[in-house]
Design a protein around this motif. Structure first.
Motif, PDB file in Angstrom:
ATOM      1  N   ALA A   1      55.529  64.053  20.108  1.00 28.35           N
ATOM      2  CA  ALA A   1      55.044  64.550  21.392  1.00 28.35           C
ATOM      3  C   ALA A   1      56.165  65.209  22.189  1.00 28.35           C
ATOM      4  N   MET A   2      57.360  64.612  22.150  1.00 29.90           N
ATOM      5  CA  MET A   2      58.495  65.222  22.846  1.00 29.90           C
ATOM      6  C   MET A   2      58.877  66.558  22.226  1.00 29.90           C
ATOM      7  N   ALA A   3      58.786  66.663  20.897  1.00 28.67           N
ATOM      8  CA  ALA A   3      59.099  67.922  20.223  1.00 28.67           C
ATOM      9  C   ALA A   3      58.124  69.016  20.659  1.00 28.67           C
ATOM     10  N   SER A   4      56.850  68.675  20.751  1.00 24.26           N
ATOM     11  CA  SER A   4      55.861  69.659  21.211  1.00 24.26           C
ATOM     12  C   SER A   4      56.117  70.040  22.666  1.00 24.26           C
ATOM     13  N   GLY A   5      56.440  69.058  23.474  1.00 26.22           N
ATOM     14  CA  GLY A   5      56.751  69.340  24.878  1.00 26.22           C
ATOM     15  C   GLY A   5      57.970  70.231  25.022  1.00 26.22           C
ATOM     16  N   PHE A   6      58.964  70.028  24.158  1.00 33.71           N
ATOM     17  CA  PHE A   6      60.174  70.852  24.174  1.00 33.71           C
ATOM     18  C   PHE A   6      59.837  72.304  23.845  1.00 33.71           C
ATOM     19  N   LYS A   7      58.979  72.515  22.854  1.00 34.73           N
ATOM     20  CA  LYS A   7      58.588  73.874  22.486  1.00 34.73           C
ATOM     21  C   LYS A   7      57.824  74.555  23.618  1.00 34.73           C
ATOM     22  N   VAL A   8      56.892  73.836  24.218  1.00 31.81           N
ATOM     23  CA  VAL A   8      56.110  74.401  25.328  1.00 31.81           C
ATOM     24  C   VAL A   8      57.016  74.699  26.517  1.00 31.81           C
ATOM     25  N   MET A   9      57.949  73.792  26.810  1.00 35.27           N
ATOM     26  CA  MET A   9      58.869  73.996  27.924  1.00 35.27           C
ATOM     27  C   MET A   9      59.753  75.219  27.692  1.00 35.27           C
ATOM     28  N   ASN A  10      60.217  75.425  26.477  1.00 36.12           N
ATOM     29  CA  ASN A  10      61.034  76.603  26.171  1.00 36.12           C
ATOM     30  C   ASN A  10      60.279  77.888  26.461  1.00 36.12           C
ATOM     31  N   VAL A  11      59.034  77.950  26.034  1.00 36.77           N
ATOM     32  CA  VAL A  11      58.234  79.156  26.254  1.00 36.77           C
ATOM     33  C   VAL A  11      57.947  79.356  27.738  1.00 36.77           C
TER      34      VAL A  11
END
Length: 138
Positions: A83-93
């Motif tokens: 979940a943190m990995a997905s959040g990191f990707k969304v936050m980057n975008v």
């Protein structure tokens, strides 16, 4: 989090909060050459209160034995990491798109722009270093 880190968080929150109130009480915020001196007090107060509340809630909340076992379960840790990995990707975008939008609409000045870009670069660098380290050790 470990108890020592939580206590440190609460103490840091008290220092930031009291520092902001001291700045207001002494009137230093009026002589500091910043565009909005009233935000110094508001910002330090909000940051201090949020640190105190989050640290105190974690310190005072008692976990049952079942909650501790559930927290340390490997499946739950893997799910949290995914979940943190997905959040990191969304936050980057979202940060990238927001930064470009603010720059091209004229709302972003030089100092905040480079601050956000620097924070973004540090996050990306930490990701790359951690990924390299994990590939090397695993």
């Amino acid at each position: 989090m470990k108890k020592g880190l939580l206590i440190l968080m609460v103490v840091a929150g008290m220092i930031v909060l009291l520092g902001g109130l001291l700045i207001y009480g002494l009137g230093i915020n009026e002589i500091v050459p910043v565009p909005r001196p009233d935000l110094i007090v508001v910002g330090t107060s909000l940051i201090g209160i949020s640190l105190i509340v989050s640290g105190a809630c974690d310190l005072l909340g008692k976990k049952t034995k079942e909650m501790q076992i559930e927290e340390n379960d490997e499946r739950n840790i893997a799910l949290g990491n995914a979940a943190m990995a997905s959040g990191f990707k969304v936050m980057n975008v979202t940060i990238s798109v927001s930064l470009v939008a603010l720059i091209f609409t004229g709302y972003m000045t030089v100092v905040p722009c480079f601050t956000i870009i620097g924070a973004f670069a540090i996050g990306q660098l930490a990701f790359i270093v951690r990924l390299w380290y994990l590939h090397k050790t695993m």
